[in-house]
Design an enzyme around this catalytic site. Structure first.
Site, PDB file in Angstrom:
ATOM      1  N   PRO A 291       0.826  10.029 -17.402  1.00  0.00           N
ATOM      2  CA  PRO A 291       0.721   8.616 -17.028  1.00  0.00           C
ATOM      3  C   PRO A 291       1.918   8.170 -16.204  1.00  0.00           C
ATOM      4  CG  PRO A 291       1.475   8.799 -19.279  1.00  0.00           C
ATOM      5  CD  PRO A 291       1.171  10.204 -18.819  1.00  0.00           C
ATOM      6  N   GLY A 292       1.668   7.400 -15.190  1.00  0.00           N
ATOM      7  CA  GLY A 292       2.744   6.805 -14.398  1.00  0.00           C
ATOM      8  C   GLY A 292       2.467   5.332 -14.211  1.00  0.00           C
TER       9      GLY A 292
ATOM     10  N   ARG B   2      -0.264  -1.263  -0.694  1.00  0.00           N
ATOM     11  CA  ARG B   2      -1.495  -0.801  -1.317  1.00  0.00           C
ATOM     12  C   ARG B   2      -2.720  -1.609  -0.883  1.00  0.00           C
ATOM     13  NH1 ARG B   2      -2.629  -1.084  -6.002  1.00  0.00           N
ATOM     14  NH2 ARG B   2      -3.758   0.893  -6.223  1.00  0.00           N
TER      15      ARG B   2
ATOM     16  N   CYS C   4       4.000  -8.067  11.603  1.00  0.00           N
ATOM     17  CA  CYS C   4       3.178  -8.229  12.800  1.00  0.00           C
ATOM     18  C   CYS C   4       1.971  -7.294  12.707  1.00  0.00           C
ATOM     19  CB  CYS C   4       4.015  -7.921  14.045  1.00  0.00           C
ATOM     20  SG  CYS C   4       3.190  -8.392  15.579  1.00  0.00           S
ATOM     21  N   GLU C   5       1.068  -7.626  11.805  1.00  0.00           N
ATOM     22  CA  GLU C   5      -0.096  -6.784  11.526  1.00  0.00           C
ATOM     23  C   GLU C   5      -1.145  -7.654  10.852  1.00  0.00           C
ATOM     24  OE1 GLU C   5      -1.986  -3.209  11.845  1.00  0.00           O
ATOM     25  OE2 GLU C   5       0.164  -3.378  12.218  1.00  0.00           O
TER      26      GLU C   5
END
Length: 469
Positions: free
Chosen positions: A323-324, A366, A397-398
Site C-alpha cells: 500500500p502507498g 493527476r 498556461c494550459e
C-alpha cells in the site's frame, strides 16, 4: 469523441457536473471520508488540522502547501501493519514510496514497523539518508540501471523485484562481483486488468512491467533465476493496478500466480517461500468512492491465497502487499489561495464558474494526466452564500490545467480566500513538476498543535542553479 477546439475538458454541453454530484445542504460541511482524522472546521468556519488553522499555515509557509496530518499517516500505516500481520501467519506490508517519500516519511514508516518499496536510485537514496534498515527495503523498476542495482546490493537491500531477462543476468553478475547473494522476486503479468485508467493498470499483457505467465516468459524467467549464480529466488510478484476497491481482481491474480507456483514445484522441486500481490488499494477522492478498510482487505486476500494454495496442494507462502496511496493519500490536503474568479458563458445559456488558484498541474498533475476527480472546500471562513457549481483551475498556461473539475463552492468565493483539496498525499508532491518554471511547493507535517516543515519550498534560485547555459 473529437477533441474540443478549446482544449481538454471543455466539450460538455452545458454545465451540470457529474451525475453523482449533488447540491449540498450546507456548503461548509466536510465529508468525513475525504479528510484526515485531525481535520475539522472551527466555530469561525476556518479549517484546522491537529489544532493549527489554515490561515496560520498559509502565513508561515505560503501557498500552495501540502499539509500532512502526521498522526493520520501513522495510524493508517499501523492499520495495514496490524491487519495483514494478523493473517496467514503474519503477512508483511511494504509502504510504496513512490506515492510520497521524504526523509521524515521514511522514518515514520520505519518507526511504525513497515517495510519500504523504492523504485529508483533517488528513492533509495532518500531511504538510506533516513537510516531505513536496508534489509527491509525492496527495489522495484522495469529498467534499473547498473549503478542503481550496484548501490542496492552494496546497501544490502532485502529484495530486488526483477523485471526482464537482461536484469536477471545483470543482477547475477553484480552480485558475483561483490561476493553476495541477491535475493529476488520475479514480477509476473497475470493478464488481469484492474478497472482503472489505462495508464495505471499494470497487469494486462500490452505494457512494460513483468514477465507474462500466459506466454511462458515467467516460467523461463524462473528457470534463469534458479540457474543464475549468486541469486536466490524469494518468490513471485504481481501488481494489477491502482484505485482498486475490492479483492475480486486479486482473486484471479492469485489463482494464476499460484498456478505458476505449482508449476515451479512440479518442474524444479522447490516452492518459493514468498508471494507479493502488490498494492493499488483505492481511497476516497470524492463522495462516490467507497474504499475497503485494511482489515477487510487483509481478510479477503488471506482467504483467497489460502483457498488457492489448498487447491494446488501448496504450502502457504509468506504474503506481502504494497500500500502507498491508501496510507499517504487521505493523510494530506493541498492548500491554495484564490487569485481570480470568472464566469464563462457556454452554449444554451449555461455558464461555468472558474476559480483560479495559485498552483495547478505543477503540484497536482493527476487531473490532467488521469482525468482524476477531486473534491475541495472553502477553508479560510464559513459562508452563507448559495452553493455554485465551480471548476477549480491552476495558473499554468494550459487549458487542461484543472485541479477540481466540478465541486460546489460558496457563491461568494473571492480572491484571497483559501481553498483546500483533500486526498492529495499520494502522487501529488511525488509527481510535482516545474512547468512554466513554477517552483515546487513545500510540505508540512502537523501534529499535536504544531507544524514543522519536512520539505522546503523550491525557489527561483533553485531553478536557476540548474541552468548552466
Amino acid at each position: 469523441m473529437h477533441a474540443h477546439e478549446a482544449g481538454a475538458l471543455h466539450a460538455e454541453a452545458g454545465h451540470r457536473g457529474p451525475s453523482w454530484l449533488r447540491t449540498p445542504d450546507d456548503v461548509n460541511d466536510l465529508y468525513p471520508g475525504l479528510w484526515a482524522q485531525a481535520v475539522s472546521r472551527g466555530d469561525d468556519g476556518v479549517l484546522r488540522v491537529a489544532g493549527v488553522d489554515v490561515g496560520t499555515l498559509a502565513e508561515e509557509f505560503g501557498t500552495p502547501l501540502y499539509v500532512i496530518d502526521e498522526d493520520d499517516f501513522r495510524a493508517r500505516a499501523r492499520a495495514f501493519r496490524d491487519a495483514f500481520g494478523a493473517v496467514l501467519g503474519g503477512a508483511e506490508v511494504y509502504y510504496a514510496g513512490k506515492a510520497f517519500l521524504s526523509v521524515a516519511v521514511a522514518r515514520w514508516v520505519a518507526e511504525e514497523g513497515l517495510n519500504l518499496d523504492v523504485c529508483s536510485g533517488g528513492e533509495l537514496a532518500v531511504a538510506l539518508r533516513a537510516g531505513f534498515p536496508a534489509g527491509r527495503i525492496g527495489l522495484h523498476g522495469n529498467n534499473k540501471s547498473v549503478p542503481e542495482l550496484a548501490r542496492a546490493l552494496d546497501a544490502g537491500v532485502g529484495r530486488i523485484i526483477v523485471d526482464s531477462f537482461d536484469e536477471i543476468g545483470r543482477v547475477s553478475q553484480l552480485a558475483a562481483e561483490r561476493g553476495v547473494t541477491a535475493r529476488v522476486m520475479v514480477r509476473t503479468k497475470v493478464g488481469v486488468e484492474a478497472h482503472t485508467h489505462e495508464y495505471i493498470a499494470t497487469a494486462h499483457e500490452d505494457q512494460k512491467f513483468g514477465f507474462s505467465i500466459a506466454s511462458g516468459e515467467a516460467a523461463e524467467a524462473i528457470r534463469q533465476v534458479l540457474a543464475a549464480p549468486n541469486v536466490e529466488l524469494l518468490g513471485l510478484h504481481s501488481h494489477i493496478g491502482s484505485q482498486i476497491y475490492d479483492t475480486a481482481g486479486f482473486e484471479v491474480a492469485a489463482r494464476r500466480v499460484l498456478r505458476l507456483q505449482a508449476d515451479i514445484r512440479d518442474e524444479h522441486g522447490v516452492e518459493p517461500p514468498e508471494l507479493d500481490l502488490g498494492g493499488g488499494f483505492g481511497i476516497a477522492y470524492t463522495s462516490q468512492d467507497d474504499p475497503q478498510p485494511p482489515a477487510e482487505l487483509a481478510a479477503g486476500m488471506a482467504e483467497i491465497v489460502a483457498h488457492e494454495c489448498a487447491g494446488y496442494g501448496l504450502a502457504l507462502p509468506r504474503l506481502s502487499v504494497e500500500p502507498g496511496r491508501a496510507i499517504a493519500g487521505p493523510s494530506a490536503f493541498t492548500l491554495y489561495e484564490v487569485g481570480t474568479v470568472k464566469s464563462v458563458p457556454l452554449d444554451g445559456g449555461a455558464s461555468r464558474r472558474y476559480v483560479a488558484v495559485d498552483g495547478g498541474m505543477s503540484d497536482n498533475i493527476r487531473t490532467a494526466l488521469y482525468d482524476a476527480d477531486y473534491s475541495c472546500t472553502l477553508a479560510s471562513r464559513a459562508s452563507d452564500a448559495v452553493p455554485v457549481l465551480s471548476r477549480v483551475v491552476g495558473k499554468h498556461c494550459e487549458s487542461g490545467d484543472i485541479v477540481v473539475k466540478d465541486e460546489f463552492l460558496p457563491g461568494d468565493v473571492a480572491p484571497g480566500d483559501l481553498i483546500a483539496v483533500p486526498g492529495t498525499g499520494a502522487y501529488c508532491r511525488s509527481m510535482a513538476n516545474t512547468y512554466n518554471h513554477v517552483p515546487r511547493s513545500a510540505v508540512v507535517a502537523v501534529r499535536d498543535g504544531a507544524a514543522r516543515l519536512i520539505m522546503r519550498r523550491e525557489t527561483e534560485d533553485d531553478l536557476l542553479a540548474l541552468d548552466v547555459g
